[in-house]
Design a protein around this motif. Structure first.
Motif, PDB file in Angstrom:
ATOM      1  N   ASN A   1       0.972  -1.178   0.031  1.00 24.21           N
ATOM      2  CA  ASN A   1       0.104  -0.271  -0.257  1.00 24.21           C
ATOM      3  C   ASN A   1       1.064   1.561  -0.104  1.00 24.21           C
ATOM      4  O   ASN A   1       0.519   2.361  -0.485  1.00 24.21           O
ATOM      5  N   ALA A   2       1.576   1.076   0.509  1.00 21.76           N
ATOM      6  CA  ALA A   2       2.710   1.933   1.150  1.00 21.76           C
ATOM      7  C   ALA A   2       3.566   2.631  -0.272  1.00 21.76           C
ATOM      8  O   ALA A   2       4.261   3.892  -0.394  1.00 21.76           O
ATOM      9  N   ARG A   3       4.311   1.501  -0.483  1.00 21.22           N
ATOM     10  CA  ARG A   3       5.416   1.776  -1.696  1.00 21.22           C
ATOM     11  C   ARG A   3       5.475   0.118  -2.723  1.00 21.22           C
ATOM     12  O   ARG A   3       6.049  -0.847  -3.196  1.00 21.22           O
ATOM     13  N   PRO A   4       3.954   0.344  -3.775  1.00 24.93           N
ATOM     14  CA  PRO A   4       4.077  -0.252  -4.643  1.00 24.93           C
ATOM     15  C   PRO A   4       5.054  -0.708  -5.925  1.00 24.93           C
ATOM     16  O   PRO A   4       5.253  -1.632  -6.268  1.00 24.93           O
ATOM     17  N   ASP A   5       6.055   0.780  -5.383  1.00 24.09           N
ATOM     18  CA  ASP A   5       7.002   0.957  -6.603  1.00 24.09           C
ATOM     19  C   ASP A   5       7.925   0.463  -6.283  1.00 24.09           C
ATOM     20  O   ASP A   5       9.241  -0.288  -7.458  1.00 24.09           O
ATOM     21  N   LEU A   6       8.230  -0.191  -5.649  1.00 24.59           N
ATOM     22  CA  LEU A   6       9.607  -1.215  -4.908  1.00 24.59           C
ATOM     23  C   LEU A   6       8.932  -2.610  -4.945  1.00 24.59           C
ATOM     24  O   LEU A   6      10.298  -3.183  -5.067  1.00 24.59           O
ATOM     25  N   ILE A   7       8.457  -2.877  -5.529  1.00 24.50           N
ATOM     26  CA  ILE A   7       7.943  -4.295  -5.584  1.00 24.50           C
ATOM     27  C   ILE A   7       7.414  -4.429  -7.584  1.00 24.50           C
ATOM     28  O   ILE A   7       6.578  -4.376  -7.620  1.00 24.50           O
ATOM     29  N   ASP A   8       7.971  -5.978  -8.477  1.00 28.65           N
ATOM     30  CA  ASP A   8       7.319  -6.098  -9.219  1.00 28.65           C
ATOM     31  C   ASP A   8       6.616  -7.244  -8.952  1.00 28.65           C
ATOM     32  O   ASP A   8       5.739  -7.958  -9.884  1.00 28.65           O
ATOM     33  N   ARG A   9       6.841  -8.263  -8.042  1.00 25.86           N
ATOM     34  CA  ARG A   9       5.162  -8.976  -7.722  1.00 25.86           C
ATOM     35  C   ARG A   9       5.236  -9.576  -6.145  1.00 25.86           C
ATOM     36  O   ARG A   9       5.861  -9.230  -5.417  1.00 25.86           O
ATOM     37  N   LEU A  10       4.277  -9.675  -5.931  1.00 24.15           N
ATOM     38  CA  LEU A  10       3.364 -10.258  -4.145  1.00 24.15           C
ATOM     39  C   LEU A  10       3.278 -11.468  -4.752  1.00 24.15           C
ATOM     40  O   LEU A  10       2.222 -12.019  -5.885  1.00 24.15           O
ATOM     41  N   VAL A  11       4.039 -11.984  -3.579  1.00 24.92           N
ATOM     42  CA  VAL A  11       3.906 -13.684  -3.693  1.00 24.92           C
ATOM     43  C   VAL A  11       3.301 -14.084  -2.052  1.00 24.92           C
ATOM     44  O   VAL A  11       4.221 -13.589  -0.667  1.00 24.92           O
ATOM     45  N   TYR A  12       1.662 -14.126  -1.884  1.00 22.50           N
ATOM     46  CA  TYR A  12       1.319 -14.886  -0.567  1.00 22.50           C
ATOM     47  C   TYR A  12       1.725 -16.248  -0.478  1.00 22.50           C
ATOM     48  O   TYR A  12       0.030 -16.700  -1.002  1.00 22.50           O
ATOM     49  N   VAL A  13       2.066 -16.653   0.397  1.00 18.93           N
ATOM     50  CA  VAL A  13       1.819 -18.139   0.833  1.00 18.93           C
ATOM     51  C   VAL A  13       1.217 -18.948   1.622  1.00 18.93           C
ATOM     52  O   VAL A  13       1.925 -18.470   3.151  1.00 18.93           O
ATOM     53  N   ALA A  14       0.081 -18.906   1.617  1.00 16.71           N
ATOM     54  CA  ALA A  14      -1.349 -19.433   2.796  1.00 16.71           C
ATOM     55  C   ALA A  14      -0.879 -18.559   3.681  1.00 16.71           C
ATOM     56  O   ALA A  14      -0.946 -18.368   4.727  1.00 16.71           O
ATOM     57  N   SER A  15      -1.327 -16.461   2.910  1.00 18.55           N
ATOM     58  CA  SER A  15      -0.848 -15.676   3.788  1.00 18.55           C
ATOM     59  C   SER A  15      -1.470 -14.547   3.724  1.00 18.55           C
ATOM     60  O   SER A  15      -2.021 -14.829   3.324  1.00 18.55           O
ATOM     61  N   TRP A  16      -2.020 -14.178   4.753  1.00 14.27           N
ATOM     62  CA  TRP A  16      -2.605 -12.823   5.034  1.00 14.27           C
ATOM     63  C   TRP A  16      -3.042 -12.124   4.644  1.00 14.27           C
ATOM     64  O   TRP A  16      -2.177 -11.754   4.193  1.00 14.27           O
ATOM     65  N   CYS A  17      -3.626 -12.243   3.526  1.00 14.27           N
ATOM     66  CA  CYS A  17      -4.387 -10.663   2.644  1.00 14.27           C
ATOM     67  C   CYS A  17      -5.712  -9.780   2.651  1.00 14.27           C
ATOM     68  O   CYS A  17      -6.497 -10.465   2.575  1.00 14.27           O
ATOM     69  N   PRO A  18      -5.394  -9.552   4.496  1.00 13.54           N
ATOM     70  CA  PRO A  18      -7.068  -8.958   4.517  1.00 13.54           C
ATOM     71  C   PRO A  18      -7.813  -7.251   3.686  1.00 13.54           C
ATOM     72  O   PRO A  18      -7.198  -6.963   3.015  1.00 13.54           O
ATOM     73  N   VAL A  19      -8.949  -8.149   3.462  1.00 12.95           N
ATOM     74  CA  VAL A  19      -9.029  -6.706   2.207  1.00 12.95           C
ATOM     75  C   VAL A  19     -10.987  -6.646   2.773  1.00 12.95           C
ATOM     76  O   VAL A  19     -10.942  -5.278   2.676  1.00 12.95           O
ATOM     77  N   ASP A  20     -11.789  -7.336   2.917  1.00  5.83           N
ATOM     78  CA  ASP A  20     -12.464  -6.463   3.648  1.00  5.83           C
ATOM     79  C   ASP A  20     -12.850  -6.488   4.853  1.00  5.83           C
ATOM     80  O   ASP A  20     -14.093  -5.753   5.193  1.00  5.83           O
ATOM     81  N   LEU A  21     -12.170  -7.383   5.777  1.00  6.21           N
ATOM     82  CA  LEU A  21     -12.198  -7.218   7.302  1.00  6.21           C
ATOM     83  C   LEU A  21     -10.646  -6.777   7.705  1.00  6.21           C
ATOM     84  O   LEU A  21      -9.445  -7.233   6.748  1.00  6.21           O
ATOM     85  N   ASP A  22     -10.806  -6.178   8.902  1.00  4.83           N
ATOM     86  CA  ASP A  22      -9.116  -7.016   9.746  1.00  4.83           C
ATOM     87  C   ASP A  22      -8.992  -7.855   9.868  1.00  4.83           C
ATOM     88  O   ASP A  22      -9.396  -9.110   9.880  1.00  4.83           O
ATOM     89  N   ALA A  23      -7.638  -8.491  10.103  1.00  6.26           N
ATOM     90  CA  ALA A  23      -7.048 -10.170   9.988  1.00  6.26           C
ATOM     91  C   ALA A  23      -7.801 -10.848  10.707  1.00  6.26           C
ATOM     92  O   ALA A  23      -8.319 -11.450  10.651  1.00  6.26           O
ATOM     93  N   SER A  24      -7.654  -9.740  12.425  1.00  6.64           N
ATOM     94  CA  SER A  24      -8.222 -10.715  13.532  1.00  6.64           C
ATOM     95  C   SER A  24      -9.437 -10.821  13.424  1.00  6.64           C
ATOM     96  O   SER A  24     -10.122 -12.122  13.893  1.00  6.64           O
ATOM     97  N   ALA A  25     -10.240 -10.120  12.440  1.00  3.35           N
ATOM     98  CA  ALA A  25     -11.722 -10.240  12.740  1.00  3.35           C
ATOM     99  C   ALA A  25     -12.110 -11.901  11.531  1.00  3.35           C
ATOM    100  O   ALA A  25     -13.153 -12.187  12.033  1.00  3.35           O
ATOM    101  N   TYR A  26     -10.737 -11.796  10.506  1.00  5.19           N
ATOM    102  CA  TYR A  26     -11.945 -13.241  10.030  1.00  5.19           C
ATOM    103  C   TYR A  26     -11.653 -14.391  10.904  1.00  5.19           C
ATOM    104  O   TYR A  26     -12.760 -15.524  10.975  1.00  5.19           O
ATOM    105  N   TYR A  27     -11.082 -14.196  12.023  1.00  2.84           N
ATOM    106  CA  TYR A  27     -10.924 -15.811  13.167  1.00  2.84           C
ATOM    107  C   TYR A  27     -12.618 -16.056  13.130  1.00  2.84           C
ATOM    108  O   TYR A  27     -13.041 -16.975  14.043  1.00  2.84           O
TER     109      TYR A  27
END
Length: 285
Positions: A108-134
């Motif tokens: 969110n802060a520095r997309p210019d520094l990243i050419d690809r994001l890889v999430y391996v069973a990793s938290w990517c909160p979109v609709d809720l805060d991460a803790s709320a998904y529990y």
């Protein structure tokens, strides 16, 4: 130029978790950097009460250096690493588990520094805060009560989360193995458990740290599903994929799958390394 894989660990973990994966990536000709977020790795606190023979009362009250560390601290540290890595070519930012919260906020802060994001069973909160998904149905199968058997101390008093990974309680050990490495041997499980640190920070982000279309959503991204993950069930992984696709339909997830529990892809990393190598752009000679 070849890319640099920047690897971000999950809760209670550190850069040591990635050593076998880095060896496999190196043998495939890829460079990588494993990050220790603030308060992790050699900056972690291992109270004397955590050593043998353990002192449970002392462990419940001993201070920890990670107290007060925030998600903003993680983002600032990771941004510094990405700036240095990006000076040498493309950057592929990989996160595992809770490390995805930091990866998302950093994108969110520095997309210019990243050419690809890889999430391996990793938290990517979109609709809720991460803790709320529990509290969501996708997490109903996670036995949080049994996982709590190894908890040490009151987080509100300590200012951090503390888990006694050196417990000898058979119930606690069985719950941890079932959640994280059910497809591994007992020896592999105990070996991995001894790379963990007892303390983790409390900050899991706010609505401002969720994935944002205008920044995070600009970066090409891959989600690696772990089919045997009992701590982040496949149903939740798929929900996070759906939410990300809905947020940026013109930049959907590239979805890959590994047959793995939450940790066994790190214990036996050759398939994961081959998958990651396939994501790297071809090098011109």
């Amino acid at each position: 130029m070849p890319p640099t894989f920047v690897l971000v660990h999950g809760a209670f973990a550190n850069s040591f978790s990635f050593a076998p994966l880095q060896a496999e990536l190196g043998l495939l000709g890829h460079r990588s950097v494993a990050v220790d977020l603030p308060g992790h790795g050699f900056a972690a606190t291992f109270p004397a009460a955590y050593q043998a023979p353990q002192d449970p009362a002392g462990l419940a009250t001993a201070p920890g250096a990670i107290k007060g560390v925030t998600l903003a601290d993680n983002v600032a540290h990771l941004t510094g690493v990405l700036e240095r890595a990006a000076a040498n070519g493309p950057v592929i930012l990989l996160s595992h588990s809770r490390g995805g919260i930091t990866a998302t906020a950093t994108a969110n802060a520095r997309p210019d520094l990243i050419d690809r994001l890889v999430y391996v069973a990793s938290w990517c909160p979109v609709d809720l805060d991460a803790s709320a998904y529990y509290a969501e149905p996708e997490m109903a199968a996670v036995d949080t009560a049994s996982l709590g058997l190894a908890a040490a101390g009151n987080p509100a008093e300590l200012g951090l989360l503390r888990v006694n990974f050196r417990t000898a309680d058979p119930g606690a050990l069985a719950a941890l193995k079932a959640a994280f490495l059910a497809d591994g041997t007992d020896d592999e499980f105990l070996a991995f458990l001894n790379t963990f640190q007892p303390d983790e920070n409390l900050d899991t982000g706010t609505p401002a740290d969720r994935a944002r279309a205008a920044a995070w959503g600009r970066v090409p991204r891959t989600f690696v599903r772990l089919t045997g993950d009992a701590s982040m069930p496949l149903a939740l992984q798929d929900r996070l994929i759906r939410e990300g696709d809905a947020l940026t339909p013109d930049n959907p997830w590239d979805v890959r799958t590994l047959e793995s529990s939450h940790l066994s892809w790190l214990v036996r990393p050759a398939p994961a390394a081959r998958l990651l190598a396939d994501l790297a752009p071809p090098v011109s000679h």
